[in-house]
Design an enzyme around this catalytic site. Structure first.
Site, PDB file in Angstrom:
ATOM      1  N   THR A   1       4.310  -0.019  -5.167  1.00  0.00           N
ATOM      2  CA  THR A   1       3.218   0.213  -4.639  1.00  0.00           C
ATOM      3  C   THR A   1       2.246  -0.358  -5.525  1.00  0.00           C
ATOM      4  O   THR A   1       2.166  -0.250  -6.632  1.00  0.00           O
ATOM      5  CB  THR A   1       2.850   1.791  -4.508  1.00  0.00           C
ATOM      6  OG1 THR A   1       3.907   2.453  -3.880  1.00  0.00           O
ATOM      7  CG2 THR A   1       1.563   2.033  -3.770  1.00  0.00           C
TER       8      THR A   1
ATOM      9  N   LEU B   1       0.893  -1.279  -0.025  1.00  0.00           N
ATOM     10  CA  LEU B   1      -0.127  -0.033   0.105  1.00  0.00           C
ATOM     11  C   LEU B   1       0.754   1.449  -0.162  1.00  0.00           C
ATOM     12  O   LEU B   1       0.093   2.430  -0.170  1.00  0.00           O
ATOM     13  CB  LEU B   1      -0.652  -0.070   1.351  1.00  0.00           C
ATOM     14  CG  LEU B   1      -2.012  -1.073   1.268  1.00  0.00           C
ATOM     15  CD1 LEU B   1      -2.748  -1.140   2.716  1.00  0.00           C
ATOM     16  CD2 LEU B   1      -2.903  -1.247  -0.056  1.00  0.00           C
ATOM     17  N   SER B   2       2.257   1.026   0.068  1.00  0.00           N
ATOM     18  CA  SER B   2       2.899   2.387   0.126  1.00  0.00           C
ATOM     19  C   SER B   2       4.227   2.109  -0.629  1.00  0.00           C
ATOM     20  O   SER B   2       4.534   1.261  -1.157  1.00  0.00           O
ATOM     21  CB  SER B   2       3.215   2.901   1.637  1.00  0.00           C
ATOM     22  OG  SER B   2       4.383   2.040   2.136  1.00  0.00           O
ATOM     23  N   GLY B   3       4.876   3.175  -0.691  1.00  0.00           N
ATOM     24  CA  GLY B   3       6.270   3.171  -1.463  1.00  0.00           C
ATOM     25  C   GLY B   3       7.637   3.076  -0.703  1.00  0.00           C
ATOM     26  O   GLY B   3       8.605   3.249  -1.128  1.00  0.00           O
TER      27      GLY B   3
END
Length: 134
Positions: free
Chosen positions: A57, A47-49
């Site tokens: 992501t 869900l994130s980088g």
């Protein structure tokens, strides 16, 4: 003269069967309230980088749940639970250092590959849920 396409037909059937097995596995795990799993691996969406460029992501990753989370080493990527604003979240980051405590417990310092700083809280073995096997 006609050429039979037995090979491509077989590949298509195998792909359809594999898709049905995966979709069924995900559906059953969601119905039972668990994590989607396939062949002993849990499937998670990033869900994130924080782990880019290695793990982008939106990627779907497979992590292997383990019974004993002691003895993990620097460089391994783990998924762990962390409390945030009263709720529990899952984070997948790399172990930067394993710290042996005086009481014999090991704490893991973690960091996202794309983050400037290490995570603020060390991770205990009981917080670790799985090891990334990418």
């Amino acid at each position: 003269m006609t050429v039979k396409r037995v090979g491509s037909w077989t590949v298509n059937v195998i792909l359809v069967v594999l898709f049905i097995v995966m979709a069924g596995s995900v559906a059953l795990s969601r119905i039972s309230g668990g994590e989607p799993a396939l062949f002993g691996y849990q499937l998670k969406v990033v869900l994130s980088g924080s782990m880019e460029p290695g793990i982008r992501t939106g990627s779907l990753i497979a992590v292997k749940p383990q019974q004993d989370m002691n003895g993990l080493k620097a460089g391994q990527i783990i998924t762990f639970r962390q409390s945030s604003n009263g709720s529990e979240i899952r984070i997948t980051h790399r172990i930067m250092e394993a710290l042996e405590q005086a009481d014999g417990q090991t704490l893991y310092m973690t960091k996202g590959d794309n983050n400037q700083n290490p995570d603020s809280e060390p991770v205990t073995p009981d917080q670790v849920e799985a090891i990334y096997s990418g």
